[in-house]
Enzyme design. Structure first.
Site, mmCIF file in Angstrom:
data_model
loop_
_atom_site.group_PDB
_atom_site.id
_atom_site.type_symbol
_atom_site.label_atom_id
_atom_site.label_comp_id
_atom_site.label_asym_id
_atom_site.label_seq_id
_atom_site.Cartn_x
_atom_site.Cartn_y
_atom_site.Cartn_z
ATOM 1 N N LEU A 248 0.881 -1.163 0.000
ATOM 2 C CA LEU A 248 0.000 0.000 0.000
ATOM 3 C C LEU A 248 0.915 1.207 0.000
ATOM 4 O O LEU A 248 1.902 1.240 0.741
ATOM 5 C CB LEU A 248 -0.897 0.015 1.247
ATOM 6 C CG LEU A 248 -1.964 -1.080 1.352
ATOM 7 C CD1 LEU A 248 -2.683 -0.973 2.695
ATOM 8 C CD2 LEU A 248 -2.966 -0.982 0.215
ATOM 9 N N ASP A 249 0.614 2.203 -0.825
ATOM 10 C CA ASP A 249 1.542 3.323 -0.912
ATOM 11 C C ASP A 249 1.525 4.159 0.367
ATOM 12 O O ASP A 249 0.689 3.968 1.255
ATOM 13 C CB ASP A 249 1.302 4.168 -2.169
ATOM 14 C CG ASP A 249 -0.031 4.886 -2.171
ATOM 15 O OD1 ASP A 249 -0.342 5.562 -1.184
ATOM 16 O OD2 ASP A 249 -0.767 4.784 -3.178
ATOM 17 N N TYR A 250 2.455 5.094 0.437
ATOM 18 C CA TYR A 250 2.735 5.854 1.663
ATOM 19 C C TYR A 250 1.489 6.539 2.226
ATOM 20 O O TYR A 250 1.259 6.540 3.434
ATOM 21 C CB TYR A 250 3.813 6.893 1.341
ATOM 22 C CG TYR A 250 4.370 7.647 2.519
ATOM 23 C CD1 TYR A 250 5.153 7.001 3.475
ATOM 24 C CD2 TYR A 250 4.142 9.006 2.654
ATOM 25 C CE1 TYR A 250 5.690 7.698 4.550
ATOM 26 C CE2 TYR A 250 4.677 9.718 3.725
ATOM 27 C CZ TYR A 250 5.450 9.060 4.664
ATOM 28 O OH TYR A 250 5.974 9.754 5.732
ATOM 29 N N GLU A 251 0.654 7.095 1.351
ATOM 30 C CA GLU A 251 -0.514 7.852 1.808
ATOM 31 C C GLU A 251 -1.802 7.025 1.791
ATOM 32 O O GLU A 251 -2.878 7.576 1.995
ATOM 33 C CB GLU A 251 -0.690 9.107 0.944
ATOM 34 C CG GLU A 251 0.413 10.129 1.133
ATOM 35 C CD GLU A 251 0.542 10.594 2.589
ATOM 36 O OE1 GLU A 251 -0.474 10.560 3.324
ATOM 37 O OE2 GLU A 251 1.655 10.990 2.994
ATOM 38 N N THR A 252 -1.702 5.733 1.530
ATOM 39 C CA THR A 252 -2.880 4.858 1.547
ATOM 40 C C THR A 252 -2.917 4.054 2.839
ATOM 41 O O THR A 252 -1.890 3.548 3.291
ATOM 42 C CB THR A 252 -2.870 3.897 0.341
ATOM 43 O OG1 THR A 252 -2.906 4.668 -0.864
ATOM 44 C CG2 THR A 252 -4.070 2.966 0.364
#
Length: 274
Positions: free
Chosen positions: A102-106
């Site tokens: 999951l990406d950094y802001e997800t």
């Protein structure tokens, strides 16, 4: 006794396919004798198994669900010094690894496992394991945009597979949409919504295969239930290994210590996600 490639996969150091490559290359030994055939079996805990002369320790198979908060990276270490999800799983004795990213802001549901075979199957596109995201996007989501998402969106790396899309809330400033996909391209959901004219403001994964995030608070983790365990392996088309906990063990498992100790003040109380 079990086949060597299965033992290596259960040790969490490789997928079964990669372990087979190691065996054929002569990198694996049992009790000091190099093995080059795939049919060889051994008994974990009794036989000494080594890869490149390094003895491996066979762990019990474990799988956990973590509610990843934003501002954490989904890696074991980060060369930029950012916080990683591994800091949130205090109390897990086994060496587990994130299944996908999951990406950094997800935020949202992240599976961690030490089963290499399971990880490989769940991430391989041929198995079509669904992932459900709840996206808060800018503006109203017009019918044309919904049709594009459902048909497939043309991105720079090709057209996406059709998605299932449900609008949960429409508002001129921002809307909430639930989207189900089975692909795993980098930042795929964000790129899809940006392409149709509704950039993502917040993104949370609420389901991965048969696993649901439910009310697990941000920054906390839990073991899979036995029913989830069976369903997860079925989704990967794999025979499920024995469930690692008895009822008594679960009552005093590190899950409870981890959930109470990690992130309590930083992330606040539980929020219902469905």
């Amino acid at each position: 006794m079990e086949r060597l490639q299965k033992i290596l996969a259960q040790a969490g150091i490789a997928s079964r396919r990669k372990a087979e490559e190691w065996i054929l290359a002569g990198r694996v030994s049992v009790n000091g004798k190099v093995v080059r055939e795939l049919g060889v079996k051994a008994t974990p805990g009794r036989d000494t198994i080594a890869v490149d002369d390094q003895v491996i320790t066979v762990q019990r198979t474990v799988n956990i669900v973590l509610h990843k908060p934003t501002s954490y990276v989904t890696t074991v270490v980060d060369p930029e010094g950012r916080r990683t999800v591994m800091e949130l799983i205090e109390g897990v004795a086994e060496r587990v690894y994130p299944v996908g990213r999951l990406d950094y802001e997800t935020s949202g549901l992240l599976l961690l496992s030490n089963d290499g075979d399971l990880t490989h199957r769940l991430l391989h596109p041929s198995h079509h394991v669904d992932k459900v995201y709840r996206a808060t996007v800018l503006g109203l989501v017009e019918r044309e945009a919904l049709d594009q998402l459902r048909r497939g969106v043309r991105l720079e790396d090709g057209v996406t597979a059709p998605a299932e899309v449900t609008v949960l809330r429409q508002h001129p400033l921002e809307s909430v949409v639930e989207i189900r996909i089975h692909e795993g391209r980098n930042r795929q959901v964000r790129r899809m919504f940006e392409t149709v004219g509704n950039p993502v403001k917040r993104l949370k994964r609420v389901q991965f295969g048969p696993l649901e995030l439910g009310t697990l608070p941000p920054g906390k983790w839990r073991w899979l239930t036995e029913l989830e365990w069976q369903a997860l392996y079925a989704a990967a088309n794999l025979p499920a290994p024995p469930y690692p906990f008895s009822t008594r063990e679960k009552a005093s498992s590190p899950r409870d210590r981890g959930r109470n100790a990690v992130g309590q003040k930083r992330f606040g109380g539980a929020k219902r996600s469905r």
